[in-house]
Design an enzyme around this catalytic site. Structure first.
Site, short mmCIF file in Angstrom:
data_model
loop_
_atom_site.label_atom_id
_atom_site.label_comp_id
_atom_site.label_asym_id
_atom_site.label_seq_id
_atom_site.Cartn_x
_atom_site.Cartn_y
_atom_site.Cartn_z
CG ASN A 34 -29.25 -11.73 -42.57
OD1 ASN A 34 -30.46 -11.85 -42.74
ND2 ASN A 34 -28.68 -11.89 -41.41
CD GLU A 86 -36.66 -13.02 -33.23
OE1 GLU A 86 -35.56 -12.57 -32.86
OE2 GLU A 86 -37.39 -13.69 -32.48
CB CYS A 110 -29.22 -10.46 -36.56
SG CYS A 110 -29.66 -12.20 -36.33
CD GLU A 130 -38.81 -16.08 -34.99
OE1 GLU A 130 -37.62 -16.29 -35.29
OE2 GLU A 130 -39.61 -15.53 -35.75
P1 NAD Z 1 -35.14 -4.59 -43.69
O1 NAD Z 1 -35.85 -4.21 -42.44
O2 NAD Z 1 -34.74 -3.52 -44.63
O3 NAD Z 1 -36.02 -5.60 -44.56
C1 NAD Z 1 -36.50 -6.81 -44.05
C2 NAD Z 1 -37.73 -7.23 -44.81
O4 NAD Z 1 -38.76 -6.28 -44.55
C3 NAD Z 1 -37.55 -7.26 -46.33
O5 NAD Z 1 -38.30 -8.33 -46.85
C4 NAD Z 1 -38.15 -5.94 -46.75
O6 NAD Z 1 -38.61 -5.92 -48.08
C5 NAD Z 1 -39.29 -5.80 -45.78
N1 NAD Z 1 -39.78 -4.43 -45.57
C6 NAD Z 1 -39.09 -3.27 -45.69
N2 NAD Z 1 -39.91 -2.22 -45.42
C7 NAD Z 1 -41.12 -2.75 -45.11
C8 NAD Z 1 -42.37 -2.16 -44.75
N3 NAD Z 1 -42.54 -0.85 -44.66
N4 NAD Z 1 -43.40 -3.00 -44.50
C9 NAD Z 1 -43.26 -4.34 -44.58
N5 NAD Z 1 -42.10 -4.93 -44.94
C10 NAD Z 1 -41.04 -4.14 -45.20
O7 NAD Z 1 -33.90 -5.47 -43.24
P2 NAD Z 1 -32.76 -6.09 -44.15
O8 NAD Z 1 -31.85 -4.97 -44.54
O9 NAD Z 1 -33.37 -6.93 -45.20
O10 NAD Z 1 -32.03 -7.08 -43.13
C11 NAD Z 1 -31.01 -6.71 -42.28
C12 NAD Z 1 -31.54 -6.46 -40.88
O11 NAD Z 1 -32.18 -7.62 -40.40
C13 NAD Z 1 -30.42 -6.16 -39.88
O12 NAD Z 1 -30.84 -5.13 -39.04
C14 NAD Z 1 -30.31 -7.47 -39.11
O13 NAD Z 1 -29.78 -7.35 -37.83
C15 NAD Z 1 -31.73 -7.92 -39.09
N6 NAD Z 1 -31.79 -9.35 -38.80
C16 NAD Z 1 -32.27 -9.77 -37.60
C17 NAD Z 1 -32.31 -11.13 -37.31
C18 NAD Z 1 -32.83 -11.64 -35.99
O14 NAD Z 1 -33.18 -12.82 -35.92
N7 NAD Z 1 -32.91 -10.84 -34.94
C19 NAD Z 1 -31.87 -12.06 -38.25
C20 NAD Z 1 -31.37 -11.58 -39.47
C21 NAD Z 1 -31.36 -10.23 -39.75
#
Ligand code: NAD
Length: 487
Positions: free
Chosen positions: A155, A253, A287, A468
């Site tokens: 995102n 996060e 997020c 963080e």
């Molecule tokens: P996601 O969990 O699908 O993927 C995030 C990352 O993890 C990607 O690089 C993905 O390839 C990797 N990943 C997926 N499966 C994995 C595994 N089994 N092992 C290791 N890595 C793996 O999330 P997304 O769809 O890319 O992002 C959206 C989510 O992120 C939303 O839930 C959003 O709220 C959250 N988010 C949180 C914050 C925060 O700071 N709290 C900030 C931005 C986004």
């Protein structure tokens, strides 16, 4: 798969060199629906090479002084800033976000992440206590941990990746980073600047690919003692499971279901534009976005009327058009998922006041296959509805009425998440009371997304583990030792 136009082909960045991969995955332009880029489909082998390079670079990098590292981080910040427009164009094309958002938020913040940690690393001190009766002095020392595994979402691609790389390397660690497979381009562009900035080979390695292959290989690698992850709660559960046998240090996060609480003494002239931004900025794909708006009954009708009227003014369309407010969602699947929540709400008897299924969306000819959606406001949703409980992560927000302070605190806390909340009131006492009782890592009162990077950032409950920020990231990316000297 045959592709008509010449595609951008990315390569992994390992030990200071771009390395091709044996297989690739397609990456789409969300505003057209076309494949425009091929991303390495890395697995164990590529991760192994990257970890080896990071391990080899660690002794020299970790023994540099904070000042030397700081100068390199500042140089990298300058180089990214010099190419800000190219980075912003790439981020907008890759993610679907508006060019304006990429220019004013994503890339400036990526630059600032390096500058901020370049500065903050120079100002940490350790603790010292004296135990005169025993003739002892105790002090703490902090050292980098080793190879850090950094995994980031789609995102805010470069913004969130650099929020991890900067503190990790400022503290003297070396890193293997894995950006989201859906938004890899700006990380690859950053790699091109590392050598010029003076980052020694192997200090920053970037391995592209899916979570299931590249991400999991990194999480399971025995020589990666810490993982900093930003993404969904579901993925975090899997990462926690996979890293448990190695007892890795984790920073997680995660998602949110963030409430805005609007009391009847709120200044609506400030509250409405800010709540529109907090609901729909970056297509609602932040997020920290607000997705449950609780409005005190006395101003509920007035708020709703004005809020809907203003939301209808938001322009949805081609992300490269600087007058556009809402770009494309990240993928076709994600768009369908977000839409399905609106349908579920309707089926449960909620009212969709504007946006999806209510208003029509006119798109330019080249964007007909893009993943666009209008800002959507839903009213009269039950608290137990999935639309009020689950993270939708799109331009959809729910508005409901409340009567008392006690009631709204209970309802705001009634979800599994606890990332960010906003409170709107001109009563300072109430603002403090409510902020204290909300189960939320961040509470903004009478504003949204105003950040001081010095202070902790992170969520409670299913929104994360760890924080963080200047001190928090320093503590996460270093190992502390207590030393006692008897004299
Ligand atoms: P996601 O969990 O699908 O993927 C995030 C990352 O993890 C990607 O690089 C993905 O390839 C990797 N990943 C997926 N499966 C994995 C595994 N089994 N092992 C290791 N890595 C793996 O999330 P997304 O769809 O890319 O992002 C959206 C989510 O992120 C939303 O839930 C959003 O709220 C959250 N988010 C949180 C914050 C925060 O700071 N709290 C900030 C931005 C986004």
């Amino acid at each position: 798969m045959a592709h008509s136009k010449a595609l951008l082909v990315l390569e992994n960045f390992i030990a200071g060199k771009f390395v091709p991969c044996s297989s690739y995955i397609d990456s789409y332009n969300p505003s057209t629906g076309d494949v425009y880029c091929r991303v390495p489909d890395s697995g164990k082998e590529e991760v192994e090479a990257a970890v080896k390079a990071a391990k080899a670079a660690f002794p020299v990098w970790s023994s540099k002084s904070p000042l030397e590292r700081s100068q390199i981080l500042n140089k990298l910040a300058d180089l990214i800033e010099h190419d800000l427009e190219a980075f912003a164009q790439a981020e907008s094309k890759d993610q679907g976000k508006t060019i304006t958002f990429a220019r004013t938020v994503d890339i400036p913040r990526a630059v600032y992440n390096f500058r901020f940690f370049a500065s903050s690393i120079l100002h940490h001190t350790t603790e010292c206590t004296e135990m005169a009766s025993m003739g002892c002095v105790h002090y703490t020392s902090r050292a980098p941990v080793g190879v850090a595994g950094l995994i980031s979402p789609w995102n805010l691609p470069l913004y969130l990746l650099t929020w991890k790389i900067a503190p990790a390397i400022a503290c003297g660690n070396t890193v293997v980073a894995k950006p989201s497979e859906m938004t890899s381009v700006t990380a690859w562009m950053m790699c091109k600047l590392l050598e010029k900035a003076g980052v020694p080979h192997g200090v920053v390695n970037v391995v592209f690919g899916t979570g299931a292959r590249a991400g999991e290989a990194l999480v399971c690698h025995p020589d990666v003692p810490l993982i900093s992850f930003t993404g969904s709660t579901l993925t975090a559960q899997r990462i926690a499971e996979k890293s448990a046998p190695h007892c890795k240090r984790l920073s997680l996060e995660l998602g949110g279901k963030n409430p805005a609480i609007i009391f009847d003494d709120a200044d609506l002239s400030q509250c409405i534009p800010t709540t529109l931004r907090s609901s729909f900025a970056n297509q609602g794909e932040i997020c920290l976005c607000t997705s449950r708006i609780f409005v005190q009954r006395g101003i509920y009708s007035e708020f709703l009327k004005k809020f809907v009227a203003e939301a209808k003014k938001w322009k949805v369309g081609k992300p490269s058009d600087p007058t556009v407010d809402v770009g494309a969602l990240i993928s076709k699947e994600h768009l369908e998922k977000v839409r399905s929540y609106v349908k579920k709400a309707q089926a449960e008897g909620a009212r969709v006041l504007c946006g999806e299924g209510v208003d029509s969306l006119a798109l330019p000819p080249g964007n007909q296959k893009g993943y666009f959606m209008l800002p959507t406001i839903i009213a009269e949703v039950k608290d137990e509805s999935c639309c009020m409980q689950e993270e939708i992560f799109g331009p959809v927000t729910c508005v409901v009425a409340f009567d008392t302070e006690e009631e709204v605190i209970q309802r705001a806390n009634g979800v599994k998440y606890g990332l960010a909340a906003t409170v709107w009131s001109s009563n300072v006492g109430r603002v403090h009371r409510v902020a204290q009782r909300l189960q939320s890592g961040l509470v903004w009162t009478n504003c949204w997304l105003v950040r001081d990077l010095n202070l902790p950032f992170g969520g409670m409950k299913a929104s994360g583990i760890g924080r963080e920020g200047a001190k928090d990231s320093y503590e996460f990316f270093t190992e502390v030792k207590t030393i006692t000297i008897k004299h």
